[in-house]
Scaffold this active site. Structure first.
Site, mmCIF file in Angstrom:
data_model
loop_
_atom_site.group_PDB
_atom_site.id
_atom_site.type_symbol
_atom_site.label_atom_id
_atom_site.label_comp_id
_atom_site.label_asym_id
_atom_site.label_seq_id
_atom_site.Cartn_x
_atom_site.Cartn_y
_atom_site.Cartn_z
ATOM 1 N N GLU A 1 -12.469 0.252 -9.805
ATOM 2 C CA GLU A 1 -12.182 -0.677 -10.911
ATOM 3 C C GLU A 1 -13.172 -0.581 -12.076
ATOM 4 O O GLU A 1 -12.774 -0.671 -13.248
ATOM 5 C CB GLU A 1 -12.100 -2.126 -10.402
ATOM 6 C CG GLU A 1 -10.901 -2.395 -9.487
ATOM 7 C CD GLU A 1 -11.077 -1.890 -8.068
ATOM 8 O OE1 GLU A 1 -12.240 -1.622 -7.669
ATOM 9 O OE2 GLU A 1 -10.079 -1.743 -7.335
ATOM 10 N N ASP B 1 -4.574 -9.569 -8.238
ATOM 11 C CA ASP B 1 -4.934 -8.597 -9.290
ATOM 12 C C ASP B 1 -3.767 -7.827 -9.931
ATOM 13 O O ASP B 1 -3.412 -8.035 -11.095
ATOM 14 C CB ASP B 1 -6.023 -7.621 -8.800
ATOM 15 C CG ASP B 1 -5.752 -7.028 -7.417
ATOM 16 O OD1 ASP B 1 -4.651 -7.250 -6.884
ATOM 17 O OD2 ASP B 1 -6.633 -6.343 -6.868
ATOM 18 N N ARG C 1 0.511 3.691 -3.227
ATOM 19 C CA ARG C 1 -0.208 4.944 -2.939
ATOM 20 C C ARG C 1 0.743 6.127 -2.704
ATOM 21 O O ARG C 1 0.639 7.156 -3.365
ATOM 22 C CB ARG C 1 -1.115 4.764 -1.717
ATOM 23 C CG ARG C 1 -2.162 3.668 -1.916
ATOM 24 C CD ARG C 1 -3.168 3.688 -0.805
ATOM 25 N NE ARG C 1 -3.977 2.473 -0.767
ATOM 26 C CZ ARG C 1 -5.223 2.417 -0.323
ATOM 27 N NH1 ARG C 1 -5.808 3.499 0.131
ATOM 28 N NH2 ARG C 1 -5.886 1.293 -0.307
ATOM 29 N N GLU D 1 0.836 -1.213 0.000
ATOM 30 C CA GLU D 1 0.000 0.000 0.000
ATOM 31 C C GLU D 1 0.867 1.258 0.000
ATOM 32 O O GLU D 1 0.545 2.249 -0.654
ATOM 33 C CB GLU D 1 -0.920 0.027 1.222
ATOM 34 C CG GLU D 1 -1.897 -1.139 1.324
ATOM 35 C CD GLU D 1 -2.996 -1.121 0.268
ATOM 36 O OE1 GLU D 1 -3.032 -0.194 -0.556
ATOM 37 O OE2 GLU D 1 -3.815 -2.065 0.269
#
Ligand code: DMJ
Length: 598
Positions: free
Chosen positions: A490, A286, A159, A155
């Site tokens: 998404e 993903d 980010r 993360e």
């Protein structure tokens, strides 16, 4: 005499042709050898044609359509400002705003995540005063943690690091690069593991590691989604360790023994071997699939290792994970247990998986014919269209106009019906004998497509690709298994990429419907709030506004409605948090220094 002269001439011209022919043969062989045979498989796709995306004409200045889309773009900008002002007023310096109680929350290190994650969106929206006002805050941002805390590596990379790098790429403000470099350094100890797979968490002061809830295993998405950020950072700073650390991870993934291209969602931290049998594009995997294609794009399509991984994984995804729903023949992607033979699908479809249609469309439009045949390109584009349709219709199927976080589709062949290759759309129980006769024992999409192809392609398009009819009431072909709407990006990401790669206006209109639903259902006086359920209006809300709403959802909306192509896909590539990085080519000096094959 004349005859003899002609003969001599003919012989001479034959003799003259010989060296020409020989030269031609040598040049052709060298060219072919260079471009194909004499290169390793990893190097074969390096000679590529320029990217050709459909050019989408913008509406004439002053026309009604132009005014309409301009006003929609402005509405999204106003939405961003509303959310950002709430954050600024009540949660500045904290990671995220709690939009119901107007407080801050600090789940991501407490360094002020929303500010960094939303920075490039601000720039793209032309909010330069707001942008400039953040620079001094970023300059003094404290990337430290107390002794017992750990920065979640994945993360923090996608980010924070992604946000800083992208904002730097757009604005060229050097403080952003300096801070990105500093953060990149502080996170590097995460790679100090036996094989170099990054640990789940790292303390940015002491370098101590934490392994989260999986002590010995690495999550595929987490270890394979830092390469874009670190490679771009290596390019900007010249620091060889950035490149080496993340490329080593790619090597471990490449070496993992796999059945087909079915990458497991967990790898052993110690041996790099698969730790489970789940093959998926959902939350655990993903962005690993995404970064295989995108690393290649980022290097201006010159790094073939990641491309070959993508080609393996995408073909396994299409062959094994795509299924059709029973009544409306919605195309969906699920995960399978590869331990069983044949692999068993869970039939779960996550909102998170809706990144896939955009990736497929992007891949199909950027891969050269040497990597993706015309036939496969067609298949990838159908899959992209069908999946994006399903992602959209899951929003339209609900009274809130918003899609649930996860659904489980009913069994394709048995309970409700199947896709009849003769075009019979009937729904209901299909006797086993008939199913066997038609060879449709599995609900796999590829089998249906083959059957449709063999039948002479009836019905105006392959199964699962036609525009589905929304269905708010009645028995649907799935059940909601996670009811929340978490302001996730998404579906809108897929819609944006479908718009940019097809130019079909329906995607823009669908995006607008979704934006209106977000505005209507989730806006609070100080921001936007996730919903507890999509089946009820007004829906009970959750006290959270994730930073990705600023970084991704609103950015993709804005880019979708904007009349100019602000981030051309032949020049920029989005990281998994929607932070665009410019494509670049490694210089010969860098190739030498980083040991990148020439
Ligand atoms: C984002 O933080 C990123 O897109 C990530 O890759 C997975 N999902 C969230 C938003 O849903």
């Amino acid at each position: 005499m004349m005859e003899t002269y002609r003969k001599i001439l003919r012989r001479r011209s034959r003799l003259l042709k010989l060296p020409l022919l020989a030269a031609f043969t040598v040049i052709s062989c060298v060219y072919y050898g260079v471009s194909h045979r004499w290169l390793s498989r990893d190097e074969q796709h390096t000679f590529v044609l320029p990217i050709r995306l459909p050019s989408i004409p913008s509406h004439e200045r002053g026309s009604e359509q132009q005014r309409l889309w301009a006003s929609r773009t402005e509405e999204v900008k106003e939405g961003f400002l509303h959310a950002y002002s709430g954050y600024k007023r009540f949660a500045y310096g904290h990671d995220e705003l709690r939009p119901l109680t107007n407080r801050g929350s600090d789940k991501f290190n407490g360094w002020g995540l929303s500010l960094v994650d939303g920075l490039d969106t601000m720039w793209l929206m032309g909010l330069h005063d707001e942008f400039n006002a953040t620079l001094s805050v970023i300059d003094s941002m404290n990337f430290s943690l107390d002794a017992t805390s750990h920065a979640p590596f994945f993360e923090t990379v996608i980010r924070y690091l992604g946000g800083l790098l992208s904002a730097y790429a757009l604005s060229k403000e050097t403080v952003l690069l300096q801070r990105a470099d500093e953060l990149g350094q502080k996170l590097l100890p995460a790679f100090n593991t036996s094989l170099g797979l990054p640990a789940y968490g790292v303390n940015t002061v002491t370098g101590a590691l934490s392994y989260g809830w999986l002590t010995d295993a690495a999550m595929l998405a987490e270890v394979a989604s830092c390469q874009m950020e670190y490679k771009y950072l290596a390019h900007l700073t010249g620091r060889v360790e950035y490149y080496e650390k993340v490329e080593k991870v790619m090597d471990v993934i490449k070496r993992a023994k796999l059945r087909g291209g079915m990458f497991p969602t967990r790898l052993s931290m110690h041996s790099g071997t698969p730790m489970n049998y789940q093959f998926s594009v959902g939350g655990f995997a993903d962005s690993a699939h995404e970064y295989m294609l995108k690393q290649w794009l980022l290097s201006s399509r010159t790094e073939p290792k990641s491309l070959n991984l993508y080609l393996r994984s995408v073909s396994a995804i299409i062959q094994n994970l795509l299924y059709l729903s029973p009544s409306r023949h919605l195309l969906y992607v699920t995960d399978v247990d590869t331990y069983r033979s044949p692999a068993t699908p869970s039939r779960k479809f996550e909102h998170l998986s809706c990144f896939l249609p955009g990736l497929l469309a992007l891949g199909a439009q950027t891969l050269p014919p040497s990597a993706l045949s015309q036939q496969d390109k067609e298949l990838h584009l159908w899959a992209a269209e069908g999946l994006a349709n399903t992602c959209w219709v899951l929003y339209r199927d609900h009274v809130s106009g918003l899609g649930p976080d996860e659904v489980e589709f009913h069994d394709t062949n048995f309970k409700f019906g199947f896709v009849d290759p003769e075009g019979d759309e009937s729904v209901g129980y299909v006797p086993e004998t008939r199913r066997n006769r038609l060879g449709l024992k599995q609900g796999k999409w590829v089998d249906h497509v083959k059957e449709w192809d063999r039948a002479g392609r009836p019905g105006g398009g392959p199964p699962g690709v036609k525009d589905p009819k929304p269905m708010v009431d009645g028995l649907k072909d799935y059940a909601n298994t996670r009811h929340e709407y978490l302001l996730r990006p998404e579906t809108i990401e897929a819609i944006y990429l479908m718009w940019r790669t097809t130019g079909d206006l329906k995607w823009r209109e669908r995006g607008w419907e979704i934006y209106q639903a977000i505005d209507l259902r989730t806006r609070t006086p100080t921001g936007f709030a996730s919903l507890r359920t999509v089946v009820q209006v007004p829906s009970p809300r959750l006290d959270e506004m994730p930073s990705y709403f600023l970084a991704e959802t609103l950015k993709y909306m804005y880019l979708l409605f904007h009349e100019d192509d602000l981030i051309p896909l032949d020049k920029w590539v989005f990281n998994t948090e929607a932070h665009p990085f410019p494509m670049f080519e490694w210089t010969s000096w860098e190739k030498k220094k980083y040991h990148i094959p020439a």
